[in-house]
Design a protein around this motif. Structure first.
Motif, PDB file in Angstrom:
ATOM      1  N   SER A  27      -3.567  -8.967  -0.553  1.00 38.25           N
ATOM      2  CA  SER A  27      -4.149  -8.115   0.186  1.00 38.25           C
ATOM      3  C   SER A  27      -3.069  -7.425   1.017  1.00 38.25           C
ATOM      4  CB  SER A  27      -4.698  -9.276   1.477  1.00 38.25           C
ATOM      5  OG  SER A  27      -3.825 -10.144   1.981  1.00 38.25           O
ATOM      6  N   GLU A  28      -1.875  -7.737   1.022  1.00 36.88           N
ATOM      7  CA  GLU A  28      -0.727  -6.951   1.649  1.00 36.88           C
ATOM      8  C   GLU A  28       0.621  -7.341   1.069  1.00 36.88           C
ATOM      9  OE1 GLU A  28      -0.596  -7.387   5.907  1.00 36.88           O
ATOM     10  OE2 GLU A  28      -0.293  -9.779   5.467  1.00 36.88           O
ATOM     11  N   TRP A  29       1.618  -6.378   1.160  1.00 38.49           N
ATOM     12  CA  TRP A  29       2.960  -6.702   0.987  1.00 38.49           C
ATOM     13  C   TRP A  29       3.625  -6.974   2.368  1.00 38.49           C
ATOM     14  CZ3 TRP A  29       3.206  -7.738  -3.726  1.00 38.49           C
ATOM     15  CH2 TRP A  29       2.593  -6.862  -4.846  1.00 38.49           C
ATOM     16  N   GLU A  30       4.582  -7.968   2.262  1.00 35.81           N
ATOM     17  CA  GLU A  30       5.533  -8.312   3.461  1.00 35.81           C
ATOM     18  C   GLU A  30       6.722  -8.031   3.113  1.00 35.81           C
ATOM     19  OE1 GLU A  30       4.152 -11.497   6.131  1.00 35.81           O
ATOM     20  OE2 GLU A  30       2.280 -11.561   5.173  1.00 35.81           O
ATOM     21  N   PRO A  59      -8.591  -1.452  -0.994  1.00 30.30           N
ATOM     22  CA  PRO A  59      -9.099  -2.869  -1.109  1.00 30.30           C
ATOM     23  C   PRO A  59      -7.829  -3.820  -1.661  1.00 30.30           C
ATOM     24  CG  PRO A  59      -9.921  -1.533  -2.705  1.00 30.30           C
ATOM     25  CD  PRO A  59      -9.263  -0.471  -1.959  1.00 30.30           C
ATOM     26  N   ALA A  60      -7.974  -4.993  -1.384  1.00 30.37           N
ATOM     27  CA  ALA A  60      -6.896  -5.935  -2.080  1.00 30.37           C
ATOM     28  C   ALA A  60      -6.902  -5.627  -3.534  1.00 30.37           C
ATOM     29  CB  ALA A  60      -7.270  -7.184  -1.678  1.00 30.37           C
ATOM     30  N   TRP A  61      -5.638  -6.004  -4.238  1.00 28.26           N
ATOM     31  CA  TRP A  61      -5.350  -5.744  -5.525  1.00 28.26           C
ATOM     32  C   TRP A  61      -5.857  -7.238  -6.391  1.00 28.26           C
ATOM     33  CZ3 TRP A  61      -0.246  -2.998  -6.147  1.00 28.26           C
ATOM     34  CH2 TRP A  61      -0.136  -1.733  -5.516  1.00 28.26           C
ATOM     35  N   GLU A  62      -6.479  -7.087  -7.583  1.00 31.31           N
ATOM     36  CA  GLU A  62      -6.879  -8.070  -8.250  1.00 31.31           C
ATOM     37  C   GLU A  62      -5.568  -8.533  -9.052  1.00 31.31           C
ATOM     38  OE1 GLU A  62     -10.190  -9.848 -11.324  1.00 31.31           O
ATOM     39  OE2 GLU A  62      -9.904  -7.926 -11.068  1.00 31.31           O
ATOM     40  N   VAL A  63      -4.953  -9.676  -9.183  1.00 31.40           N
ATOM     41  CA  VAL A  63      -4.312 -10.414 -10.122  1.00 31.40           C
ATOM     42  C   VAL A  63      -4.658 -11.574 -10.826  1.00 31.40           C
ATOM     43  CG1 VAL A  63      -2.169  -9.582  -8.621  1.00 31.40           C
ATOM     44  CG2 VAL A  63      -3.325 -11.902  -8.343  1.00 31.40           C
ATOM     45  N   LYS A  64      -4.223 -11.550 -11.877  1.00 33.50           N
ATOM     46  CA  LYS A  64      -4.429 -12.649 -12.751  1.00 33.50           C
ATOM     47  C   LYS A  64      -3.221 -13.641 -13.002  1.00 33.50           C
ATOM     48  CE  LYS A  64      -8.556 -10.997 -14.255  1.00 33.50           C
ATOM     49  NZ  LYS A  64      -9.446 -11.790 -13.914  1.00 33.50           N
ATOM     50  N   LYS A  65      -3.357 -15.048 -13.284  1.00 33.54           N
ATOM     51  CA  LYS A  65      -2.402 -15.776 -13.279  1.00 33.54           C
ATOM     52  C   LYS A  65      -1.362 -15.351 -14.458  1.00 33.54           C
ATOM     53  CE  LYS A  65      -1.714 -20.649 -14.794  1.00 33.54           C
ATOM     54  NZ  LYS A  65      -2.164 -21.868 -15.329  1.00 33.54           N
ATOM     55  N   GLY A  66       0.016 -15.364 -14.073  1.00 32.31           N
ATOM     56  CA  GLY A  66       0.852 -14.817 -15.110  1.00 32.31           C
ATOM     57  C   GLY A  66       1.161 -13.543 -14.723  1.00 32.31           C
ATOM     58  N   ASP A  67       0.561 -12.663 -14.000  1.00 33.72           N
ATOM     59  CA  ASP A  67       1.064 -11.460 -13.409  1.00 33.72           C
ATOM     60  C   ASP A  67       2.276 -11.674 -12.456  1.00 33.72           C
ATOM     61  OD1 ASP A  67      -1.154 -10.123 -14.867  1.00 33.72           O
ATOM     62  OD2 ASP A  67      -2.125  -9.811 -13.030  1.00 33.72           O
ATOM     63  N   PRO A  69       0.467 -11.874   0.505  1.00 36.44           N
ATOM     64  CA  PRO A  69      -0.384 -12.803   0.945  1.00 36.44           C
ATOM     65  C   PRO A  69      -1.634 -12.616   0.315  1.00 36.44           C
ATOM     66  CG  PRO A  69       0.926 -12.170   2.705  1.00 36.44           C
ATOM     67  CD  PRO A  69       1.413 -11.204   1.308  1.00 36.44           C
ATOM     68  N   MET A  70      -2.453 -13.611  -0.240  1.00 35.34           N
ATOM     69  CA  MET A  70      -3.465 -13.616  -1.137  1.00 35.34           C
ATOM     70  C   MET A  70      -4.829 -13.960  -0.605  1.00 35.34           C
ATOM     71  SD  MET A  70      -2.092 -13.347  -4.428  1.00 35.34           S
ATOM     72  CE  MET A  70      -3.158 -14.056  -5.538  1.00 35.34           C
ATOM     73  N   GLU A  71      -5.748 -13.213  -0.982  1.00 34.81           N
ATOM     74  CA  GLU A  71      -7.224 -13.707  -0.729  1.00 34.81           C
ATOM     75  C   GLU A  71      -7.773 -14.244  -1.942  1.00 34.81           C
ATOM     76  OE1 GLU A  71      -9.091 -10.166   0.323  1.00 34.81           O
ATOM     77  OE2 GLU A  71      -8.210  -9.967   2.170  1.00 34.81           O
ATOM     78  N   TYR A  72      -8.645 -15.267  -2.017  1.00 36.50           N
ATOM     79  CA  TYR A  72      -9.191 -15.942  -3.336  1.00 36.50           C
ATOM     80  C   TYR A  72     -10.613 -15.577  -3.590  1.00 36.50           C
ATOM     81  CZ  TYR A  72      -4.660 -17.781  -3.270  1.00 36.50           C
ATOM     82  OH  TYR A  72      -3.225 -17.987  -3.580  1.00 36.50           O
ATOM     83  N   GLU A  73     -11.200 -14.888  -2.458  1.00 37.55           N
ATOM     84  CA  GLU A  73     -12.727 -14.576  -2.476  1.00 37.55           C
ATOM     85  C   GLU A  73     -12.691 -13.267  -1.853  1.00 37.55           C
ATOM     86  OE1 GLU A  73     -15.851 -17.073  -1.311  1.00 37.55           O
ATOM     87  OE2 GLU A  73     -14.954 -18.790  -1.925  1.00 37.55           O
ATOM     88  N   LEU A  74     -12.720 -12.186  -2.650  1.00 39.52           N
ATOM     89  CA  LEU A  74     -12.832 -10.884  -1.935  1.00 39.52           C
ATOM     90  C   LEU A  74     -13.828 -10.596  -0.949  1.00 39.52           C
ATOM     91  CD1 LEU A  74     -11.207  -8.203  -2.107  1.00 39.52           C
ATOM     92  CD2 LEU A  74     -12.846  -7.345  -3.706  1.00 39.52           C
ATOM     93  N   GLN A  75     -13.722 -10.227   0.135  1.00 37.30           N
ATOM     94  CA  GLN A  75     -14.671  -9.783   1.134  1.00 37.30           C
ATOM     95  C   GLN A  75     -15.104  -8.309   0.908  1.00 37.30           C
ATOM     96  OE1 GLN A  75     -15.628 -12.393   3.198  1.00 37.30           O
ATOM     97  NE2 GLN A  75     -14.211 -13.522   2.287  1.00 37.30           N
ATOM     98  N   LEU A  76     -16.540  -8.287   0.685  1.00 37.00           N
ATOM     99  CA  LEU A  76     -17.191  -6.894   0.587  1.00 37.00           C
ATOM    100  C   LEU A  76     -17.515  -6.365   1.950  1.00 37.00           C
ATOM    101  CD1 LEU A  76     -19.080  -7.857  -2.714  1.00 37.00           C
ATOM    102  CD2 LEU A  76     -16.975  -6.942  -2.515  1.00 37.00           C
ATOM    103  N   SER A  77     -17.280  -5.051   1.947  1.00 36.55           N
ATOM    104  CA  SER A  77     -17.880  -4.221   2.997  1.00 36.55           C
ATOM    105  C   SER A  77     -19.498  -4.324   3.009  1.00 36.55           C
ATOM    106  CB  SER A  77     -17.440  -2.898   3.221  1.00 36.55           C
ATOM    107  OG  SER A  77     -17.925  -2.084   2.042  1.00 36.55           O
TER     108      SER A  77
END
Length: 158
Positions: A13-16, A61-69, A137-145
């Motif tokens: 969801s963001e870079w810190e 929107p937040a970027w999707e990542v897969k395990k291993g990325d 920071p991660m989100e595990y269920e994307l919130q849709l507008s």
């Protein structure tokens, strides 16, 4: 940080990060390992010059990542490294188990395209142990507008 990969699927969801130098441009990206020295940049964000210190960049929107990325950092041809603060074992700033394998090569932003495999064996480089002052920071269920929910409902019903 090749061996510091995402443990599960989700959305960044963001870079810190801690900006170590106010000048220079760096890029933070999500990379996928294809083979020993082949990687694909999936997405990137430019970090233009800014004051040193803690910075945040919202990804909407937040970027999707897969395990291993994993997170990768690269620079433009005219920028120097150090835009994002980092440490090696010689710095004695972090415990050894917080150092991660990084591939360092003279590969710049104008040489990299999103979603195109990059073969690092073509460039002189080496692996080093280093950690960067960055978190995702991660989100595990994307919130849709509401608009996105409406579009999804139309798609599913149609």
């Amino acid at each position: 940080m090749v061996d510091n990969s995402f443990e599960c699927d989700g959305f960044v969801s963001e870079w810190e990060f801690y900006r170590g130098a106010s000048s220079g441009e760096a890029f933070i990206g999500i990379w996928r390992n294809i083979s020993t020295q082949e990687f694909v940049l999936l997405k990137k964000t430019a970090l233009p010059p800014a004051p040193t210190g803690i910075q945040k960049v919202l990804l909407a929107p937040a970027w999707e990542v897969k395990k291993g990325d994993f997170i990768g950092i690269h620079h433009s041809r005219d920028s120097r490294s150090g835009v994002i603060a980092s440490a090696t074992q010689a710095d004695q700033a972090v415990p050894y188990n917080e150092l991660h394998r990084n591939y360092r090569a003279r590969v710049f932003d104008d040489m990299i395209e999103e979603n195109v495999t990059l073969d690092f064996s073509k460039y002189f480089g080496n692996f080093e142990l280093r950690t960067f002052a960055i978190s995702a920071p991660m989100e595990y269920e994307l919130q849709l507008s509401p608009l996105e929910v409406g579009k999804l409902c139309l798609f599913l019903s149609g």
